[in-house]
Design a protein around this motif. Structure first.
Motif, PDB file in Angstrom:
ATOM      1  N   ARG A 143      -5.414  -1.883  20.777  1.00 37.20           N
ATOM      2  CA  ARG A 143      -4.070  -1.948  20.201  1.00 37.20           C
ATOM      3  C   ARG A 143      -3.595  -0.577  19.726  1.00 37.20           C
ATOM      4  O   ARG A 143      -2.450  -0.162  20.000  1.00 37.20           O
ATOM      5  CB  ARG A 143      -4.071  -2.937  19.033  1.00 37.20           C
ATOM      6  CG  ARG A 143      -2.766  -2.993  18.259  1.00 37.20           C
ATOM      7  CD  ARG A 143      -1.706  -3.760  18.990  1.00 37.20           C
ATOM      8  NE  ARG A 143      -0.414  -3.685  18.316  1.00 37.20           N
ATOM      9  CZ  ARG A 143       0.581  -4.540  18.497  1.00 37.20           C
ATOM     10  NH1 ARG A 143       0.433  -5.545  19.341  1.00 37.20           N
ATOM     11  NH2 ARG A 143       1.721  -4.406  17.853  1.00 37.20           N
ATOM     12  N   ILE A 167      -7.248 -16.835  12.621  1.00 32.13           N
ATOM     13  CA  ILE A 167      -6.464 -15.741  13.179  1.00 32.13           C
ATOM     14  C   ILE A 167      -7.170 -15.207  14.408  1.00 32.13           C
ATOM     15  O   ILE A 167      -8.402 -15.075  14.433  1.00 32.13           O
ATOM     16  CB  ILE A 167      -6.245 -14.618  12.139  1.00 32.13           C
ATOM     17  CG1 ILE A 167      -5.281 -13.567  12.695  1.00 32.13           C
ATOM     18  CG2 ILE A 167      -7.557 -13.984  11.706  1.00 32.13           C
ATOM     19  CD1 ILE A 167      -4.779 -12.564  11.666  1.00 32.13           C
ATOM     20  N   HIS A 168      -6.398 -14.933  15.460  1.00 27.30           N
ATOM     21  CA  HIS A 168      -6.950 -14.372  16.681  1.00 27.30           C
ATOM     22  C   HIS A 168      -7.224 -12.887  16.474  1.00 27.30           C
ATOM     23  O   HIS A 168      -6.504 -12.203  15.745  1.00 27.30           O
ATOM     24  CB  HIS A 168      -5.956 -14.575  17.831  1.00 27.30           C
ATOM     25  CG  HIS A 168      -6.553 -14.391  19.192  1.00 27.30           C
ATOM     26  ND1 HIS A 168      -6.826 -13.152  19.718  1.00 27.30           N
ATOM     27  CD2 HIS A 168      -6.924 -15.307  20.139  1.00 27.30           C
ATOM     28  CE1 HIS A 168      -7.329 -13.284  20.933  1.00 27.30           C
ATOM     29  NE2 HIS A 168      -7.410 -14.591  21.215  1.00 27.30           N
ATOM     30  N   LYS A 201      -6.646 -10.472  18.362  1.00 30.19           N
ATOM     31  CA  LYS A 201      -5.504  -9.648  18.761  1.00 30.19           C
ATOM     32  C   LYS A 201      -4.463  -9.566  17.645  1.00 30.19           C
ATOM     33  O   LYS A 201      -3.815  -8.533  17.464  1.00 30.19           O
ATOM     34  CB  LYS A 201      -4.869 -10.199  20.034  1.00 30.19           C
ATOM     35  CG  LYS A 201      -5.718 -10.016  21.283  1.00 30.19           C
ATOM     36  CD  LYS A 201      -4.992 -10.509  22.521  1.00 30.19           C
ATOM     37  CE  LYS A 201      -5.830 -10.283  23.769  1.00 30.19           C
ATOM     38  NZ  LYS A 201      -5.143 -10.776  24.998  1.00 30.19           N
ATOM     39  N   ASP A 202      -4.315 -10.660  16.882  1.00 29.31           N
ATOM     40  CA  ASP A 202      -3.381 -10.633  15.753  1.00 29.31           C
ATOM     41  C   ASP A 202      -3.944  -9.806  14.606  1.00 29.31           C
ATOM     42  O   ASP A 202      -3.180  -9.182  13.850  1.00 29.31           O
ATOM     43  CB  ASP A 202      -3.075 -12.060  15.296  1.00 29.31           C
ATOM     44  CG  ASP A 202      -2.240 -12.816  16.313  1.00 29.31           C
ATOM     45  OD1 ASP A 202      -1.277 -12.229  16.836  1.00 29.31           O
ATOM     46  OD2 ASP A 202      -2.555 -13.982  16.607  1.00 29.31           O
ATOM     47  N   ARG A 260      -3.026  -6.359  15.491  1.00 26.46           N
ATOM     48  CA  ARG A 260      -1.605  -6.142  15.193  1.00 26.46           C
ATOM     49  C   ARG A 260      -1.402  -5.887  13.703  1.00 26.46           C
ATOM     50  O   ARG A 260      -0.552  -5.065  13.310  1.00 26.46           O
ATOM     51  CB  ARG A 260      -0.795  -7.357  15.620  1.00 26.46           C
ATOM     52  CG  ARG A 260      -0.656  -7.537  17.119  1.00 26.46           C
ATOM     53  CD  ARG A 260       0.009  -8.854  17.444  1.00 26.46           C
ATOM     54  NE  ARG A 260       1.310  -8.978  16.785  1.00 26.46           N
ATOM     55  CZ  ARG A 260       1.907 -10.135  16.527  1.00 26.46           C
ATOM     56  NH1 ARG A 260       1.323 -11.274  16.868  1.00 26.46           N
ATOM     57  NH2 ARG A 260       3.080 -10.155  15.944  1.00 26.46           N
ATOM     58  N   ALA A 261      -2.165  -6.572  12.860  1.00 27.86           N
ATOM     59  CA  ALA A 261      -2.034  -6.392  11.414  1.00 27.86           C
ATOM     60  C   ALA A 261      -2.453  -4.983  10.995  1.00 27.86           C
ATOM     61  O   ALA A 261      -1.803  -4.352  10.150  1.00 27.86           O
ATOM     62  CB  ALA A 261      -2.864  -7.435  10.681  1.00 27.86           C
ATOM     63  N   TRP A 267       0.301  -2.671  12.010  1.00 21.39           N
ATOM     64  CA  TRP A 267       1.406  -2.787  11.047  1.00 21.39           C
ATOM     65  C   TRP A 267       1.104  -2.017   9.766  1.00 21.39           C
ATOM     66  O   TRP A 267       1.958  -1.293   9.235  1.00 21.39           O
ATOM     67  CB  TRP A 267       1.645  -4.262  10.730  1.00 21.39           C
ATOM     68  CG  TRP A 267       2.512  -4.483   9.529  1.00 21.39           C
ATOM     69  CD1 TRP A 267       3.868  -4.454   9.471  1.00 21.39           C
ATOM     70  CD2 TRP A 267       2.060  -4.767   8.191  1.00 21.39           C
ATOM     71  NE1 TRP A 267       4.301  -4.702   8.180  1.00 21.39           N
ATOM     72  CE2 TRP A 267       3.213  -4.893   7.374  1.00 21.39           C
ATOM     73  CE3 TRP A 267       0.806  -4.934   7.609  1.00 21.39           C
ATOM     74  CZ2 TRP A 267       3.135  -5.175   6.012  1.00 21.39           C
ATOM     75  CZ3 TRP A 267       0.719  -5.206   6.253  1.00 21.39           C
ATOM     76  CH2 TRP A 267       1.882  -5.320   5.467  1.00 21.39           C
ATOM     77  N   ARG A 304      -3.065 -14.694   8.116  1.00 23.51           N
ATOM     78  CA  ARG A 304      -3.574 -15.769   8.970  1.00 23.51           C
ATOM     79  C   ARG A 304      -2.489 -16.150   9.952  1.00 23.51           C
ATOM     80  O   ARG A 304      -1.300 -15.933   9.708  1.00 23.51           O
ATOM     81  CB  ARG A 304      -3.985 -17.005   8.156  1.00 23.51           C
ATOM     82  CG  ARG A 304      -2.828 -17.744   7.489  1.00 23.51           C
ATOM     83  CD  ARG A 304      -3.316 -19.007   6.801  1.00 23.51           C
ATOM     84  NE  ARG A 304      -2.270 -19.711   6.085  1.00 23.51           N
ATOM     85  CZ  ARG A 304      -1.418 -20.565   6.627  1.00 23.51           C
ATOM     86  NH1 ARG A 304      -1.478 -20.797   7.927  1.00 23.51           N
ATOM     87  NH2 ARG A 304      -0.508 -21.174   5.907  1.00 23.51           N
ATOM     88  N   TYR A 305      -2.929 -16.715  11.070  1.00 21.08           N
ATOM     89  CA  TYR A 305      -1.962 -17.143  12.081  1.00 21.08           C
ATOM     90  C   TYR A 305      -1.649 -18.619  11.919  1.00 21.08           C
ATOM     91  O   TYR A 305      -0.516 -19.051  12.014  1.00 21.08           O
ATOM     92  CB  TYR A 305      -2.524 -16.876  13.482  1.00 21.08           C
ATOM     93  CG  TYR A 305      -1.618 -17.368  14.583  1.00 21.08           C
ATOM     94  CD1 TYR A 305      -0.408 -16.732  14.844  1.00 21.08           C
ATOM     95  CD2 TYR A 305      -1.959 -18.473  15.345  1.00 21.08           C
ATOM     96  CE1 TYR A 305       0.437 -17.176  15.840  1.00 21.08           C
ATOM     97  CE2 TYR A 305      -1.126 -18.921  16.350  1.00 21.08           C
ATOM     98  CZ  TYR A 305       0.067 -18.280  16.600  1.00 21.08           C
ATOM     99  OH  TYR A 305       0.888 -18.733  17.575  1.00 21.08           O
TER     100      TYR A 305
END
Length: 270
Positions: free
Chosen positions: A19, A213-214, A216-217, A220-221, A224, A238-239
């Motif tokens: 990422r 949460i995956h 990949k997420d 992303r966090a 961010w 969490r997703y």
């Protein structure tokens, strides 16, 4: 920009490297990892560390301070993150997850690093009712791992100031494919059991909620948090959240003809 990622050769690290390489193509990405799981590759096209410009193989308890020279941001993943291991080896967990994390942050601040992002955990909330938890909710850490995260957050916030932004990301239970897959995590375990044995066993009555949460997420966090132009703090990430029994059904819906076994044991705390 220079970004140091500790623990990059574990389960989450490969997704983070991928990422950050996409988001910051001109950045110098530096990995630091003991390499304990470096050989545990899962159908990786390339060695994940190839996405780093520099890779150090070192124990986070004994890293060289010069590793932080010119670094703008630290993504701190390195930790003992398995509860059975943490409970069996509490002192080592304390040394790595707490003492080494705080020392890394102190050295980072001295070196002029501007952003420090800590991979914390929702497990610090402990066993709770069905209402959502937020950053100001009461903490009830029950395991050595969770307790180490709480203590580290407390000390990191003491270091934070206008020149040293600290962000603690309280992640839910990770799941999803990785170049270094873990199969002791609930969703990954369900899928592995379904594929290899045709059976899924729930070690409870199936009613506990589990935040997820995956990977990949999670990546992303971190992305961010690096670019977030505001004071740091603790952020619960969490997703989704599902009943364990619902998770089983989702897996079964994807993999037909499998058996589901519910032990009806009392719900286990994190």
């Amino acid at each position: 920009m220079k970004i140091l990622i500790t623990g990059n050769a574990g389960y989450i690290g490969p997704s983070v490297l991928r990422r950050l390489r996409q988001s910051y193509p001109q950045a110098t990405l530096i990995g630091l990892d003991k390499g304990f799981f470096a050989h545990c590759l899962t159908n990786a096209d390339i060695l994940p560390e190839c996405r780093a410009d520099i890779q150090y193989f070192s124990d986070v308890r004994r890293f060289r301070p010069e590793t932080l020279m010119g670094v703008d941001a630290v993504v701190h993943l390195a930790a003992i993150s398995n509860d059975p291991m943490g409970n069996t080896f509490e002192k080592v967990t304390f040394d790595i997850n707490f003492l080494a994390s705080v020392e890394l942050a102190k050295q980072a601040k001295i070196a002029g690093v501007k952003t420090f992002i800590f991979a914390s955990s929702c497990s610090m909330y402990g066993q709770a009712d069905d209402t959502p938890r937020k950053e100001t909710s009461a903490l009830n850490p029950l395991t050595a791992y969770a307790k180490s995260k709480v203590r580290t957050e407390v000390e990191l916030q003491k270091l934070a100031d206008k020149n040293f932004k600290v962000t603690c990301l309280r992640f839910a239970t990770a799941c999803g494919m990785s170049d270094r897959l873990r199969l002791d995590l609930v969703v990954n375990d369900f899928v592995a059991c379904a594929v290899t044995s045709g059976n899924i066993t729930i070690l409870s009555d199936g009613t506990p909620w589990r935040p997820l949460i995956h990977v990949k997420d999670m990546a992303r966090a971190f992305d961010w948090a690096i670019g977030f132009d505001a004071p740091g703090g603790s952020v619960s990430v969490r997703y989704t959240a599902q009943w364990l029994r619902t998770l089983e059904m989702l897996v079964l819906a994807l993999l037909w003809g499998l058996a589901l076994w519910i032990t009806r044991r009392p719900a286990q705390s994190d």
